[in-house]
Design a protein around this motif. Sequence first.
Motif, short mmCIF file in Angstrom:
data_model
loop_
_atom_site.label_atom_id
_atom_site.label_comp_id
_atom_site.label_asym_id
_atom_site.label_seq_id
_atom_site.Cartn_x
_atom_site.Cartn_y
_atom_site.Cartn_z
N ASP A 52 -22.85 -11.07 17.80
CA ASP A 52 -22.45 -10.85 16.41
C ASP A 52 -21.07 -11.46 16.19
O ASP A 52 -20.18 -11.32 17.03
CB ASP A 52 -22.38 -9.35 16.08
N VAL A 53 -20.89 -12.12 15.05
CA VAL A 53 -19.60 -12.62 14.62
C VAL A 53 -19.28 -11.94 13.29
O VAL A 53 -20.05 -12.04 12.34
CB VAL A 53 -19.60 -14.15 14.46
N ILE A 54 -18.14 -11.24 13.24
CA ILE A 54 -17.83 -10.40 12.09
C ILE A 54 -16.40 -10.67 11.63
O ILE A 54 -15.48 -10.81 12.44
CB ILE A 54 -17.95 -8.90 12.47
N PHE A 55 -16.22 -10.74 10.32
CA PHE A 55 -14.89 -10.76 9.72
C PHE A 55 -14.66 -9.40 9.06
O PHE A 55 -15.18 -9.13 7.98
CB PHE A 55 -14.77 -11.88 8.69
N ASN A 56 -13.93 -8.53 9.74
CA ASN A 56 -13.59 -7.23 9.18
C ASN A 56 -12.44 -7.41 8.19
O ASN A 56 -11.33 -7.77 8.58
CB ASN A 56 -13.16 -6.26 10.30
N SER A 57 -12.71 -7.15 6.92
CA SER A 57 -11.72 -7.51 5.90
C SER A 57 -11.54 -6.41 4.86
O SER A 57 -12.48 -5.69 4.53
CB SER A 57 -12.13 -8.81 5.20
N ARG A 58 -10.32 -6.32 4.39
CA ARG A 58 -10.00 -5.49 3.22
C ARG A 58 -8.90 -6.20 2.44
O ARG A 58 -7.84 -6.49 2.98
CB ARG A 58 -9.52 -4.09 3.62
N MET A 59 -9.19 -6.50 1.19
CA MET A 59 -8.24 -7.21 0.34
C MET A 59 -8.13 -6.46 -0.98
O MET A 59 -9.11 -5.89 -1.46
CB MET A 59 -8.71 -8.65 0.11
N ALA A 60 -6.93 -6.48 -1.57
CA ALA A 60 -6.72 -5.66 -2.77
C ALA A 60 -5.56 -6.18 -3.59
O ALA A 60 -4.72 -6.96 -3.11
CB ALA A 60 -6.47 -4.20 -2.37
N TYR A 61 -5.52 -5.72 -4.83
CA TYR A 61 -4.34 -5.86 -5.68
C TYR A 61 -3.64 -4.51 -5.65
O TYR A 61 -4.18 -3.49 -6.10
CB TYR A 61 -4.72 -6.23 -7.11
N ILE A 342 -5.30 10.99 -0.69
CA ILE A 342 -5.89 9.70 -1.01
C ILE A 342 -7.24 9.89 -1.71
O ILE A 342 -8.29 9.94 -1.04
CB ILE A 342 -6.08 8.82 0.24
N PRO A 343 -7.28 10.05 -3.03
CA PRO A 343 -8.56 10.04 -3.74
C PRO A 343 -9.06 8.61 -3.88
O PRO A 343 -8.28 7.69 -4.18
CB PRO A 343 -8.22 10.66 -5.09
N THR A 344 -10.36 8.40 -3.67
CA THR A 344 -10.93 7.05 -3.65
C THR A 344 -12.32 7.06 -4.28
O THR A 344 -13.10 7.99 -4.07
CB THR A 344 -11.05 6.54 -2.20
N VAL A 345 -12.60 6.02 -5.03
CA VAL A 345 -13.94 5.78 -5.55
C VAL A 345 -14.42 4.43 -5.03
O VAL A 345 -13.70 3.42 -5.17
CB VAL A 345 -13.98 5.79 -7.10
N GLN A 346 -15.60 4.41 -4.42
CA GLN A 346 -16.17 3.18 -3.90
C GLN A 346 -17.44 2.82 -4.66
O GLN A 346 -18.25 3.70 -4.97
CB GLN A 346 -16.50 3.32 -2.41
N VAL A 359 -11.30 1.68 -5.79
CA VAL A 359 -10.02 1.97 -6.41
C VAL A 359 -9.51 3.25 -5.76
O VAL A 359 -10.27 4.21 -5.56
CB VAL A 359 -10.15 2.13 -7.95
N ALA A 360 -8.25 3.25 -5.36
CA ALA A 360 -7.69 4.39 -4.62
C ALA A 360 -6.21 4.52 -4.91
O ALA A 360 -5.52 3.52 -5.19
CB ALA A 360 -7.92 4.23 -3.12
N TYR A 361 -5.72 5.75 -4.81
CA TYR A 361 -4.28 6.00 -4.92
C TYR A 361 -3.84 6.79 -3.70
O TYR A 361 -4.37 7.89 -3.42
CB TYR A 361 -3.94 6.77 -6.19
N THR A 362 -2.91 6.23 -2.96
CA THR A 362 -2.36 6.90 -1.78
C THR A 362 -1.01 7.51 -2.15
O THR A 362 -0.05 6.79 -2.43
CB THR A 362 -2.18 5.91 -0.62
N LEU A 386 -1.28 2.24 -5.43
CA LEU A 386 -2.50 2.12 -6.21
C LEU A 386 -3.16 0.80 -5.85
O LEU A 386 -2.55 -0.27 -6.00
CB LEU A 386 -2.18 2.17 -7.71
N GLY A 387 -4.42 0.87 -5.39
CA GLY A 387 -5.09 -0.33 -4.93
C GLY A 387 -6.45 -0.53 -5.57
O GLY A 387 -7.22 0.42 -5.72
N PHE A 388 -6.74 -1.79 -5.94
CA PHE A 388 -8.06 -2.21 -6.42
C PHE A 388 -8.51 -3.33 -5.48
O PHE A 388 -7.84 -4.36 -5.41
CB PHE A 388 -8.01 -2.75 -7.85
N GLY A 389 -9.61 -3.15 -4.79
CA GLY A 389 -10.00 -4.19 -3.86
C GLY A 389 -11.39 -4.02 -3.33
O GLY A 389 -12.23 -3.32 -3.92
N PHE A 390 -11.65 -4.68 -2.20
CA PHE A 390 -12.96 -4.56 -1.56
C PHE A 390 -12.80 -4.42 -0.06
O PHE A 390 -11.82 -4.88 0.53
CB PHE A 390 -13.87 -5.74 -1.91
#
Length: 397
Positions: A52-61, A342-346, A359-362, A386-390
């Motif tokens: 398996d080749v995997i790119f574990n990623s998290r990007m956000a504004y 940390i409330p979060t909605v996915q 979207v989450a707020y830490t 405050l983050g918006f991302g994937f």
Amino acid sequence: MKKYFMYLMISFLPILAFSQVEKQTNEGVFVFPDSLKSLIPVNKQSLLRDVDVIFNSRMAYNSNFIDGNHTFSDFNINQLRFEMKGKIHDKVYFRFRNRYTREPVPGDLDNISRSVDLAFIRIDLSPKTKFSFGKLCADWGGYEFDFNPIDILTYNDVIEYADNFLVGAGISHDIGDGKHSLSFQVLNSRTKTYETQYGASAPPNINPSEYPLAFVSNWRGSFFDGKFETTYSYSFFNEAKGAHMNYFALGNKFKTKNFVLYYDFQYSDEGLDRLGIVSSIISNNYPYAAQDALYIENWVRAEYLASPKINLLLTVMNSNHSWKDNPDPNGSSKLSTSYGLIPTVQYMPFKDMNIKFYVAYTARKYDYTGYAETAFGAKDYTTGLLGFGFIAPLLVL
């Protein structure tokens, strides 16, 4: 299906080597000669099916706040970890993961870049017993550390400041019907030498150990048809002569059809302040790393799958920081407590691909005791993110 497609592409398209020039037919199209050969030997191509080749990623504004005031906002690649893993033999497994969001500085104790999380081979001694050697993930209990790092927006203090990936060896064994397992590891106690780790802050009465090793034991259990699971561990770190660390981590997981609840308890008693939080608090008046620092933490995470595409999460955590060796006869050992919420909605739009938009707020609060404020000039403060991302473990092969 995707793996076989990639396998065919690798075998037959850009990396083909030709032993003669292409021949053009009377119809004006090209055909491949019979002597066509792949650069990857046929007897090796079957290995790709098990890799398996995997790119574990998290990007956000992200938008950052201190004491309720906005400081700055930017696009940020919070996590990007390249991973390869799989079988290279019926009984030999490998795993490699490199982090591109950490500076690649080699540790002067283990001689490998700190950006490398994992680089090890595992040999299956039997169907139930496995031996691993290389740069390993310390098998600490607790589910906060068990998660893929891309799924944890903010760690509690112990995991955030610890050396989590260390060079050494480990063995694990499944018990009975596989619902329980035991593991034991012998690792370097850190990635750096004692002199580099502590430098001028090393207490004058403490000497480095000739055997800077860590011993990690773990028990994982499953009960009630998997509805309740545990991962408990005890670790002993030989940090220096006469200065050791005893670390307990107790992870608990309860799950039903659409709801999962995690609770971790962590207790780190450090003869020499390995995390450095206590040392940073007292640094104005005390130039050395604190001795006999104590960290006690609680971490709770609840997940509720409201619909097939909507997942609701809430993380609550706190960490207590104490200095048991405080020389002040009128002083307090307790110095501070940190809190996190940390409330979060996915949102998960695809059934067949694990991509989560979120979207989450830490919210973090750092609360110092009256003694710490008076004796060391510490001041309470809060942070927000405050983050918006994937989030996506992108499986490309």
